[in-house]
Motif scaffolding. Structure first.
Motif, PDB file in Angstrom:
ATOM      1  N   GLY A 184       6.528   5.753  13.046  1.00 21.63           N
ATOM      2  CA  GLY A 184       6.646   4.964  11.670  1.00 21.63           C
ATOM      3  C   GLY A 184       6.579   6.068  10.762  1.00 21.63           C
ATOM      4  N   ARG A 185       7.040   5.585   9.442  1.00 19.94           N
ATOM      5  CA  ARG A 185       6.913   6.487   8.545  1.00 19.94           C
ATOM      6  C   ARG A 185       5.481   6.518   7.796  1.00 19.94           C
ATOM      7  NH1 ARG A 185       8.334  10.081   5.152  1.00 19.94           N
ATOM      8  NH2 ARG A 185       9.322   9.975   3.317  1.00 19.94           N
ATOM      9  N   PHE A 186       4.913   5.312   7.706  1.00 21.93           N
ATOM     10  CA  PHE A 186       3.905   5.093   6.735  1.00 21.93           C
ATOM     11  C   PHE A 186       2.544   5.273   7.704  1.00 21.93           C
ATOM     12  CE2 PHE A 186       0.531   2.533   4.830  1.00 21.93           C
ATOM     13  CZ  PHE A 186       0.672   3.015   3.595  1.00 21.93           C
ATOM     14  N   THR A 187       2.570   4.378   8.806  1.00 25.18           N
ATOM     15  CA  THR A 187       1.145   4.106   9.618  1.00 25.18           C
ATOM     16  C   THR A 187       0.516   5.621  10.291  1.00 25.18           C
ATOM     17  OG1 THR A 187       2.329   3.181  11.450  1.00 25.18           O
ATOM     18  CG2 THR A 187       1.332   1.639   9.918  1.00 25.18           C
ATOM     19  N   PRO A 188       1.636   6.308  10.841  1.00 25.63           N
ATOM     20  CA  PRO A 188       0.729   7.613  11.288  1.00 25.63           C
ATOM     21  C   PRO A 188       0.068   8.312   9.979  1.00 25.63           C
ATOM     22  CG  PRO A 188       2.776   7.443  12.272  1.00 25.63           C
ATOM     23  CD  PRO A 188       2.756   6.425  11.219  1.00 25.63           C
ATOM     24  N   ALA A 189       0.724   8.413   8.927  1.00 27.39           N
ATOM     25  CA  ALA A 189       0.180   9.062   7.645  1.00 27.39           C
ATOM     26  C   ALA A 189      -1.159   8.346   7.070  1.00 27.39           C
ATOM     27  CB  ALA A 189       1.125   9.076   6.751  1.00 27.39           C
ATOM     28  N   LEU A 190      -1.121   6.983   7.420  1.00 18.34           N
ATOM     29  CA  LEU A 190      -2.374   6.328   7.070  1.00 18.34           C
ATOM     30  C   LEU A 190      -3.325   6.605   7.854  1.00 18.34           C
ATOM     31  CD1 LEU A 190      -3.701   3.924   5.277  1.00 18.34           C
ATOM     32  CD2 LEU A 190      -2.651   2.360   7.220  1.00 18.34           C
ATOM     33  N   LEU A 240       0.866  -1.134   0.023  1.00 23.09           N
ATOM     34  CA  LEU A 240      -0.017  -0.005  -0.059  1.00 23.09           C
ATOM     35  C   LEU A 240       0.979   1.256   0.218  1.00 23.09           C
ATOM     36  CD1 LEU A 240      -2.879  -0.491   2.868  1.00 23.09           C
ATOM     37  CD2 LEU A 240      -2.984  -0.369   0.204  1.00 23.09           C
ATOM     38  N   GLY A 241       0.472   2.324  -0.586  1.00 25.88           N
ATOM     39  CA  GLY A 241       1.254   3.229  -0.780  1.00 25.88           C
ATOM     40  C   GLY A 241       0.524   4.831  -0.627  1.00 25.88           C
ATOM     41  N   LEU A 242       1.340   5.842  -0.062  1.00 28.12           N
ATOM     42  CA  LEU A 242       0.779   6.894  -0.106  1.00 28.12           C
ATOM     43  C   LEU A 242       1.629   8.146  -0.265  1.00 28.12           C
ATOM     44  CD1 LEU A 242      -1.077   6.805   3.631  1.00 28.12           C
ATOM     45  CD2 LEU A 242      -2.304   7.149   1.553  1.00 28.12           C
ATOM     46  N   ASN A 243       1.243   9.252  -0.515  1.00 25.69           N
ATOM     47  CA  ASN A 243       2.103  10.356  -0.844  1.00 25.69           C
ATOM     48  C   ASN A 243       2.678  10.974   0.435  1.00 25.69           C
ATOM     49  OD1 ASN A 243       3.910  12.300  -1.652  1.00 25.69           O
ATOM     50  ND2 ASN A 243       2.186  13.653  -2.299  1.00 25.69           N
ATOM     51  N   ILE A 244       3.688  10.847   1.091  1.00 24.46           N
ATOM     52  CA  ILE A 244       4.011  11.432   2.434  1.00 24.46           C
ATOM     53  C   ILE A 244       5.286  12.450   1.924  1.00 24.46           C
ATOM     54  CG2 ILE A 244       4.775  10.856   4.473  1.00 24.46           C
ATOM     55  CD1 ILE A 244       3.730   8.031   4.156  1.00 24.46           C
ATOM     56  N   ASP A 245       5.224  13.443   2.307  1.00 21.16           N
ATOM     57  CA  ASP A 245       5.891  14.642   2.019  1.00 21.16           C
ATOM     58  C   ASP A 245       6.500  14.740   0.674  1.00 21.16           C
ATOM     59  OD1 ASP A 245       5.390  15.424   4.672  1.00 21.16           O
ATOM     60  OD2 ASP A 245       7.271  14.480   5.505  1.00 21.16           O
ATOM     61  N   GLY A 246       5.640  14.386  -0.410  1.00 19.46           N
ATOM     62  CA  GLY A 246       6.217  14.371  -1.558  1.00 19.46           C
ATOM     63  C   GLY A 246       6.848  13.248  -2.218  1.00 19.46           C
ATOM     64  N   ALA A 247       6.893  12.135  -1.334  1.00 19.95           N
ATOM     65  CA  ALA A 247       7.260  11.065  -1.724  1.00 19.95           C
ATOM     66  C   ALA A 247       6.255   9.835  -1.683  1.00 19.95           C
ATOM     67  CB  ALA A 247       8.706  10.674  -1.024  1.00 19.95           C
ATOM     68  N   LEU A 248       6.676   9.071  -2.557  1.00 21.07           N
ATOM     69  CA  LEU A 248       5.659   7.823  -2.495  1.00 21.07           C
ATOM     70  C   LEU A 248       6.153   6.733  -1.397  1.00 21.07           C
ATOM     71  CD1 LEU A 248       3.006   6.207  -3.433  1.00 21.07           C
ATOM     72  CD2 LEU A 248       4.713   5.212  -5.433  1.00 21.07           C
ATOM     73  N   VAL A 249       5.416   6.491  -0.564  1.00 21.37           N
ATOM     74  CA  VAL A 249       6.015   5.678   0.743  1.00 21.37           C
ATOM     75  C   VAL A 249       4.865   4.330   0.590  1.00 21.37           C
ATOM     76  CG1 VAL A 249       6.422   5.347   3.080  1.00 21.37           C
ATOM     77  CG2 VAL A 249       6.860   7.594   2.046  1.00 21.37           C
ATOM     78  N   LYS A 250       5.694   3.200   0.396  1.00 20.74           N
ATOM     79  CA  LYS A 250       5.060   1.913   0.432  1.00 20.74           C
ATOM     80  C   LYS A 250       5.275   0.960   1.660  1.00 20.74           C
ATOM     81  CE  LYS A 250       5.814   1.513  -4.200  1.00 20.74           C
ATOM     82  NZ  LYS A 250       5.853   0.790  -5.566  1.00 20.74           N
ATOM     83  N   ARG A 251       4.491   0.354   1.994  1.00 21.58           N
ATOM     84  CA  ARG A 251       4.608  -0.914   2.982  1.00 21.58           C
ATOM     85  C   ARG A 251       3.706  -2.110   2.590  1.00 21.58           C
ATOM     86  NH1 ARG A 251       8.218   2.199   3.963  1.00 21.58           N
ATOM     87  NH2 ARG A 251       8.584   3.054   5.989  1.00 21.58           N
ATOM     88  N   PRO A 252       4.184  -3.204   2.814  1.00 21.66           N
ATOM     89  CA  PRO A 252       3.524  -4.395   2.787  1.00 21.66           C
ATOM     90  C   PRO A 252       2.484  -4.747   3.973  1.00 21.66           C
ATOM     91  CG  PRO A 252       5.768  -5.036   3.553  1.00 21.66           C
ATOM     92  CD  PRO A 252       5.384  -3.444   3.418  1.00 21.66           C
ATOM     93  N   TYR A 253       1.209  -5.142   3.428  1.00 24.58           N
ATOM     94  CA  TYR A 253       0.124  -5.423   4.368  1.00 24.58           C
ATOM     95  C   TYR A 253      -0.547  -6.919   3.867  1.00 24.58           C
ATOM     96  CZ  TYR A 253       1.337  -1.104   6.477  1.00 24.58           C
ATOM     97  OH  TYR A 253       1.813  -0.239   7.116  1.00 24.58           O
ATOM     98  N   SER A 254      -0.770  -7.727   4.691  1.00 29.12           N
ATOM     99  CA  SER A 254      -1.283  -8.982   4.416  1.00 29.12           C
ATOM    100  C   SER A 254      -3.056  -8.615   4.056  1.00 29.12           C
ATOM    101  CB  SER A 254      -1.481  -9.982   5.598  1.00 29.12           C
ATOM    102  OG  SER A 254      -0.042 -10.120   5.801  1.00 29.12           O
TER     103      SER A 254
END
Ligand SMILES: Cc1cc2nc3c(=O)[nH]c(=O)nc-3n(C[C@H](O)[C@H](O)[C@H](O)COP(=O)(O)OP(=O)(O)OC[C@H]3O[C@@H](n4cnc5c(N)ncnc54)[C@H](O)[C@@H]3O)c2cc1C
Length: 283
Positions: A107-113, A73-87
Protein backbone atom coordinates in the motif's frame (compact mmCIF):
# COMPACT_ATOMS: atom_id res chain seq x y z
CA UNK A 1 3.00 3.15 24.76
CA UNK A 2 -0.44 1.73 25.37
CA UNK A 3 -1.02 -1.97 25.73
CA UNK A 4 -3.13 -4.03 23.35
CA UNK A 5 -6.81 -4.60 24.08
CA UNK A 6 -6.98 -1.86 26.68
CA UNK A 7 -10.10 0.25 26.90
CA UNK A 8 -9.45 3.03 24.54
CA UNK A 9 -8.92 6.61 24.30
CA UNK A 10 -8.73 8.03 27.73
CA UNK A 11 -6.14 10.73 27.08
CA UNK A 12 -2.55 9.78 27.78
CA UNK A 13 -1.02 11.69 30.70
CA UNK A 14 0.50 14.95 29.59
CA UNK A 15 3.97 14.35 28.30
CA UNK A 16 6.75 16.55 27.16
CA UNK A 17 6.51 16.89 23.43
CA UNK A 18 9.60 15.71 21.63
CA UNK A 19 11.51 18.22 19.59
CA UNK A 20 9.07 18.74 16.73
CA UNK A 21 10.74 17.88 13.50
CA UNK A 22 8.76 18.58 10.39
CA UNK A 23 11.17 16.43 8.47
CA UNK A 24 8.32 14.05 7.73
CA UNK A 25 6.16 16.77 6.22
CA UNK A 26 7.03 19.22 3.49
CA UNK A 27 6.10 22.53 5.05
CA UNK A 28 3.79 23.88 7.67
CA UNK A 29 1.51 25.07 4.91
CA UNK A 30 0.97 23.52 1.51
CA UNK A 31 0.08 25.49 -1.58
CA UNK A 32 -3.11 27.43 -1.02
CA UNK A 33 -2.45 27.89 2.66
CA UNK A 34 -3.87 24.56 3.87
CA UNK A 35 -2.17 23.52 7.10
CA UNK A 36 -0.22 20.31 6.62
CA UNK A 37 1.13 19.25 10.01
CA UNK A 38 -1.76 20.01 12.34
CA UNK A 39 -1.72 16.96 14.61
CA UNK A 40 0.74 14.71 16.43
CA UNK A 41 0.96 10.96 16.84
CA UNK A 42 0.95 10.57 20.63
CA UNK A 43 0.54 6.83 21.14
CA UNK A 44 0.83 3.60 19.31
CA UNK A 45 0.09 -0.02 20.31
CA UNK A 46 0.85 -2.91 17.98
CA UNK A 47 -1.63 -5.78 18.33
CA UNK A 48 0.25 -7.81 15.70
CA UNK A 49 2.83 -6.87 13.09
CA UNK A 50 -0.07 -5.99 10.75
CA UNK A 51 -2.61 -4.30 13.04
CA UNK A 52 -2.01 -1.37 15.37
CA UNK A 53 -3.81 1.35 17.28
CA UNK A 54 -2.65 4.91 16.67
CA UNK A 55 -3.58 7.84 18.90
CA UNK A 56 -3.49 11.25 17.30
CA UNK A 57 -3.86 14.57 19.08
CA UNK A 58 -5.06 17.57 17.03
CA UNK A 59 -2.68 20.47 17.71
CA UNK A 60 -5.54 22.95 17.92
CA UNK A 61 -7.70 21.08 20.43
CA UNK A 62 -10.49 18.51 20.25
CA UNK A 63 -12.27 18.08 16.93
CA UNK A 64 -16.06 17.93 16.81
CA UNK A 65 -17.30 14.59 15.51
CA UNK A 66 -20.05 12.02 15.83
CA UNK A 67 -19.49 8.38 16.78
CA UNK A 68 -18.80 6.36 13.63
CA UNK A 69 -17.23 9.14 11.58
CA UNK A 70 -13.80 9.08 9.97
CA UNK A 71 -10.91 11.52 9.54
CA UNK A 72 -8.27 11.73 6.85
CA UNK A 73 -4.74 11.14 8.09
CA UNK A 74 -1.84 12.39 6.03
CA UNK A 75 1.92 11.89 5.87
CA UNK A 76 4.56 13.21 3.56
CA UNK A 77 5.68 10.29 1.46
CA UNK A 78 8.48 10.92 -1.03
CA UNK A 79 7.73 14.63 -1.02
CA UNK A 80 3.97 14.33 -1.51
CA UNK A 81 1.20 14.59 1.05
CA UNK A 82 -0.60 11.21 0.98
CA UNK A 83 -3.92 10.98 2.83
CA UNK A 84 -6.25 8.12 3.67
CA UNK A 85 -9.55 7.96 5.61
CA UNK A 86 -9.65 6.20 8.99
CA UNK A 87 -12.54 5.69 11.39
CA UNK A 88 -12.24 7.16 14.84
CA UNK A 89 -12.64 4.64 17.66
CA UNK A 90 -12.45 7.24 20.43
CA UNK A 91 -15.44 8.94 21.91
CA UNK A 92 -16.68 11.95 19.99
CA UNK A 93 -14.94 15.18 21.01
CA UNK A 94 -12.13 13.48 22.99
CA UNK A 95 -8.79 15.29 23.10
CA UNK A 96 -7.19 12.39 21.24
CA UNK A 97 -8.51 10.43 18.30
CA UNK A 98 -7.82 6.72 18.04
CA UNK A 99 -7.44 4.73 14.86
CA UNK A 100 -7.27 0.96 14.46
CA UNK A 101 -5.34 0.33 11.28
CA UNK A 102 -4.25 -2.67 9.23
CA UNK A 103 -0.98 -2.50 7.35
CA UNK A 104 -1.65 -3.28 3.70
CA UNK A 105 1.50 -4.75 2.15
CA UNK A 106 2.37 -2.81 -0.99
CA UNK A 107 0.00 0.00 0.00
CA UNK A 108 0.99 3.63 -0.43
CA UNK A 109 0.11 4.95 3.03
CA UNK A 110 0.16 2.19 5.63
CA UNK A 111 3.77 0.98 5.20
CA UNK A 112 4.89 4.60 5.74
CA UNK A 113 2.60 4.88 8.75
CA UNK A 114 4.24 1.78 10.23
CA UNK A 115 7.58 3.59 10.13
CA UNK A 116 6.30 6.40 12.37
CA UNK A 117 6.70 6.69 16.11
CA UNK A 118 5.35 8.85 18.92
CA UNK A 119 5.87 12.52 18.19
CA UNK A 120 5.50 12.23 14.42
CA UNK A 121 3.62 15.26 13.03
CA UNK A 122 0.68 14.38 10.80
CA UNK A 123 -1.99 16.03 8.76
CA UNK A 124 -5.52 15.52 10.05
CA UNK A 125 -8.75 16.38 8.26
CA UNK A 126 -12.13 17.10 9.76
CA UNK A 127 -14.71 14.50 10.83
CA UNK A 128 -16.63 13.14 7.85
CA UNK A 129 -19.12 10.41 7.08
CA UNK A 130 -22.66 9.22 7.59
CA UNK A 131 -21.92 5.83 9.13
CA UNK A 132 -23.46 7.03 12.37
CA UNK A 133 -26.22 5.90 14.69
CA UNK A 134 -29.76 6.62 13.57
CA UNK A 135 -31.31 8.95 16.15
CA UNK A 136 -33.71 7.78 18.85
CA UNK A 137 -33.71 4.22 17.58
CA UNK A 138 -34.92 1.66 20.13
CA UNK A 139 -34.51 -1.36 17.87
CA UNK A 140 -31.94 -4.01 18.73
CA UNK A 141 -28.60 -2.82 17.37
CA UNK A 142 -26.69 -5.55 15.54
CA UNK A 143 -23.08 -4.52 14.81
CA UNK A 144 -21.07 -6.67 12.43
CA UNK A 145 -17.45 -5.94 11.57
CA UNK A 146 -14.33 -7.56 10.22
CA UNK A 147 -10.82 -6.64 11.32
CA UNK A 148 -10.29 -2.91 11.76
CA UNK A 149 -13.93 -2.27 10.85
CA UNK A 150 -14.55 -2.57 14.58
CA UNK A 151 -13.20 0.98 15.13
CA UNK A 152 -16.33 3.03 14.33
CA UNK A 153 -18.50 0.33 15.87
CA UNK A 154 -16.67 0.62 19.17
CA UNK A 155 -17.33 4.37 19.14
CA UNK A 156 -21.00 3.72 18.40
CA UNK A 157 -21.30 1.07 21.11
CA UNK A 158 -19.80 3.46 23.66
CA UNK A 159 -22.12 6.26 22.51
CA UNK A 160 -25.12 3.96 22.75
CA UNK A 161 -24.06 2.81 26.19
CA UNK A 162 -24.01 6.44 27.34
CA UNK A 163 -27.74 6.78 26.59
CA UNK A 164 -29.95 6.77 29.66
CA UNK A 165 -31.85 3.68 28.47
CA UNK A 166 -29.73 2.04 25.77
CA UNK A 167 -31.35 -0.51 23.46
CA UNK A 168 -30.08 -4.08 23.38
CA UNK A 169 -27.01 -4.64 21.22
CA UNK A 170 -25.14 -7.55 19.63
CA UNK A 171 -21.54 -7.11 18.46
CA UNK A 172 -20.10 -9.65 16.01
CA UNK A 173 -16.39 -9.17 15.28
CA UNK A 174 -14.63 -11.43 12.79
CA UNK A 175 -10.85 -11.66 12.52
CA UNK A 176 -8.32 -14.21 11.34
CA UNK A 177 -6.29 -14.32 14.55
CA UNK A 178 -7.15 -13.88 18.22
CA UNK A 179 -4.55 -11.14 18.66
CA UNK A 180 -6.54 -8.99 16.20
CA UNK A 181 -9.54 -8.88 18.55
CA UNK A 182 -9.02 -5.24 19.38
CA UNK A 183 -10.97 -3.76 22.30
CA UNK A 184 -11.82 -7.25 23.48
CA UNK A 185 -11.47 -6.20 27.13
CA UNK A 186 -13.97 -3.37 26.79
CA UNK A 187 -16.48 -5.49 24.89
CA UNK A 188 -16.07 -8.39 27.32
CA UNK A 189 -16.87 -6.05 30.22
CA UNK A 190 -20.03 -4.82 28.48
CA UNK A 191 -20.96 -8.43 27.69
CA UNK A 192 -20.42 -9.52 31.30
CA UNK A 193 -22.58 -6.61 32.46
CA UNK A 194 -25.36 -8.13 30.37
CA UNK A 195 -25.91 -5.16 28.10
CA UNK A 196 -24.36 -6.41 24.86
CA UNK A 197 -23.90 -9.84 23.41
CA UNK A 198 -20.29 -9.89 22.17
CA UNK A 199 -19.51 -12.58 19.60
CA UNK A 200 -15.84 -12.59 18.54
CA UNK A 201 -15.25 -15.16 15.79
CA UNK A 202 -12.00 -16.51 14.37
CA UNK A 203 -11.82 -17.48 10.72
CA UNK A 204 -8.60 -19.54 10.90
CA UNK A 205 -8.99 -21.56 14.08
CA UNK A 206 -6.48 -24.26 13.11
CA UNK A 207 -3.54 -21.86 12.77
CA UNK A 208 -0.95 -21.89 15.54
CA UNK A 209 -1.54 -18.31 16.80
CA UNK A 210 -5.12 -19.34 17.60
CA UNK A 211 -4.20 -22.33 19.75
CA UNK A 212 -6.48 -22.55 22.77
CA UNK A 213 -9.31 -20.50 21.21
CA UNK A 214 -12.61 -22.02 22.32
CA UNK A 215 -15.01 -19.34 21.07
CA UNK A 216 -16.91 -19.03 17.79
CA UNK A 217 -15.15 -19.94 14.56
CA UNK A 218 -15.76 -19.03 10.92
CA UNK A 219 -16.44 -15.74 9.19
CA UNK A 220 -18.55 -13.03 10.79
CA UNK A 221 -21.42 -13.76 8.42
CA UNK A 222 -21.66 -17.33 9.68
CA UNK A 223 -22.49 -16.10 13.17
CA UNK A 224 -25.52 -14.20 11.89
CA UNK A 225 -28.05 -16.78 10.81
CA UNK A 226 -28.42 -18.37 14.23
CA UNK A 227 -29.36 -15.00 15.69
CA UNK A 228 -32.58 -14.91 13.66
CA UNK A 229 -33.57 -18.57 13.93
CA UNK A 230 -35.71 -20.32 16.52
CA UNK A 231 -34.83 -20.66 19.35
CA UNK A 232 -32.02 -18.24 18.53
CA UNK A 233 -28.62 -17.82 20.05
CA UNK A 234 -28.56 -19.07 23.67
CA UNK A 235 -27.18 -15.75 24.89
CA UNK A 236 -29.29 -13.47 22.76
CA UNK A 237 -32.56 -15.19 22.06
CA UNK A 238 -34.09 -14.82 18.64
CA UNK A 239 -33.67 -11.45 16.97
CA UNK A 240 -36.79 -10.01 15.39
CA UNK A 241 -35.86 -8.86 11.86
CA UNK A 242 -38.50 -6.14 12.00
CA UNK A 243 -37.10 -4.75 15.23
CA UNK A 244 -33.39 -4.88 14.39
CA UNK A 245 -31.07 -2.29 12.86
CA UNK A 246 -27.74 -3.58 11.53
CA UNK A 247 -24.46 -1.67 11.16
CA UNK A 248 -21.85 -3.38 8.95
CA UNK A 249 -18.27 -2.21 8.57
CA UNK A 250 -15.10 -3.61 7.08
CA UNK A 251 -14.25 -5.63 4.04
CA UNK A 252 -16.61 -5.43 1.07
CA UNK A 253 -17.02 -9.21 0.80
CA UNK A 254 -18.39 -9.42 4.34
CA UNK A 255 -20.74 -6.51 3.71
CA UNK A 256 -22.15 -8.26 0.63
CA UNK A 257 -22.55 -11.64 2.30
CA UNK A 258 -23.82 -10.34 5.64
CA UNK A 259 -26.23 -7.99 3.85
CA UNK A 260 -27.60 -10.97 1.90
CA UNK A 261 -28.04 -13.03 5.08
CA UNK A 262 -29.83 -10.18 6.82
CA UNK A 263 -32.11 -9.67 3.81
CA UNK A 264 -32.87 -13.40 3.67
CA UNK A 265 -34.05 -13.23 7.26
CA UNK A 266 -36.32 -10.28 6.50
CA UNK A 267 -34.26 -7.30 7.75
CA UNK A 268 -35.42 -4.43 5.51
CA UNK A 269 -32.81 -2.54 3.42
CA UNK A 270 -33.39 0.71 5.31
CA UNK A 271 -32.36 -1.08 8.52
CA UNK A 272 -28.93 -2.03 7.11
CA UNK A 273 -26.28 0.71 7.41
CA UNK A 274 -22.87 0.02 5.86
CA UNK A 275 -19.33 1.39 5.56
CA UNK A 276 -16.97 -0.28 3.06
CA UNK A 277 -13.26 0.19 3.66
CA UNK A 278 -12.19 -0.54 0.12
CA UNK A 279 -13.69 -1.55 -3.21
CA UNK A 280 -13.66 -5.16 -4.31
CA UNK A 281 -11.29 -5.46 -7.26
CA UNK A 282 -12.85 -7.02 -10.37
CA UNK A 283 -11.55 -10.60 -10.83
C1 LIG B 1 -14.52 5.65 5.09
C2 LIG B 1 -13.29 4.76 5.26
C3 LIG B 1 -12.81 4.51 6.52
C4 LIG B 1 -11.70 3.68 6.68
N1 LIG B 1 -11.27 3.39 7.92
C5 LIG B 1 -10.25 2.50 8.10
C6 LIG B 1 -9.84 2.11 9.41
O1 LIG B 1 -10.37 2.59 10.43
N2 LIG B 1 -8.82 1.20 9.52
C7 LIG B 1 -8.21 0.68 8.41
O2 LIG B 1 -7.30 -0.17 8.56
N3 LIG B 1 -8.57 1.05 7.16
C8 LIG B 1 -9.55 1.95 6.97
N4 LIG B 1 -9.91 2.34 5.72
C9 LIG B 1 -9.06 1.91 4.58
C10 LIG B 1 -7.93 2.95 4.42
O3 LIG B 1 -8.45 4.21 4.08
C11 LIG B 1 -6.90 2.57 3.33
O4 LIG B 1 -7.58 2.18 2.15
C12 LIG B 1 -6.01 1.42 3.76
O5 LIG B 1 -5.35 1.74 4.99
C13 LIG B 1 -4.93 1.11 2.69
O6 LIG B 1 -4.17 2.27 2.44
P1 LIG B 1 -2.77 2.16 1.68
O7 LIG B 1 -2.45 3.51 1.14
O8 LIG B 1 -1.75 1.48 2.51
O9 LIG B 1 -3.10 1.19 0.46
P2 LIG B 1 -3.49 1.67 -1.01
O10 LIG B 1 -2.25 1.92 -1.78
O11 LIG B 1 -4.49 2.76 -0.95
O12 LIG B 1 -4.30 0.40 -1.48
C14 LIG B 1 -3.75 -0.82 -1.88
C15 LIG B 1 -4.88 -1.81 -2.19
O13 LIG B 1 -5.33 -2.43 -0.99
C16 LIG B 1 -6.76 -2.43 -0.91
N5 LIG B 1 -7.06 -2.33 0.54
C17 LIG B 1 -7.29 -1.23 1.27
N6 LIG B 1 -7.47 -1.54 2.57
C18 LIG B 1 -7.33 -2.87 2.65
C19 LIG B 1 -7.39 -3.79 3.74
N7 LIG B 1 -7.63 -3.40 5.01
N8 LIG B 1 -7.19 -5.09 3.47
C20 LIG B 1 -6.93 -5.50 2.22
N9 LIG B 1 -6.87 -4.69 1.15
C21 LIG B 1 -7.07 -3.38 1.36
C22 LIG B 1 -7.20 -1.25 -1.74
O14 LIG B 1 -8.44 -1.51 -2.32
C23 LIG B 1 -6.12 -1.19 -2.83
O15 LIG B 1 -6.45 -2.03 -3.88
C24 LIG B 1 -11.03 3.14 5.54
C25 LIG B 1 -11.53 3.44 4.25
C26 LIG B 1 -12.66 4.22 4.13
C27 LIG B 1 -13.17 4.47 2.73
Amino acid sequence: MIGPNVTLARPLPARTAPARSLEGLPARRATGGTPVANATLVGRADLTDQVARFRVRPDDGPRPSVAGQYFSLGLNIDGALVKRPYSNAAEAGAAELEFLIRRVPGGRFTPALWATSEGTPMSLGRATGVFTLLPEDDRTHLFISTGTGLAPILAMVNALHDRPDPPRAVVVHGVAHVAELAYRDRLTVLHAAGWIRYIPTISRPTEAPNAGWDGATGHATRALSGLFEDPGDPGTGRLDPGATVAYLCGNPGMIESAGAVLASHGVPPEAIVTERYWAEQPA
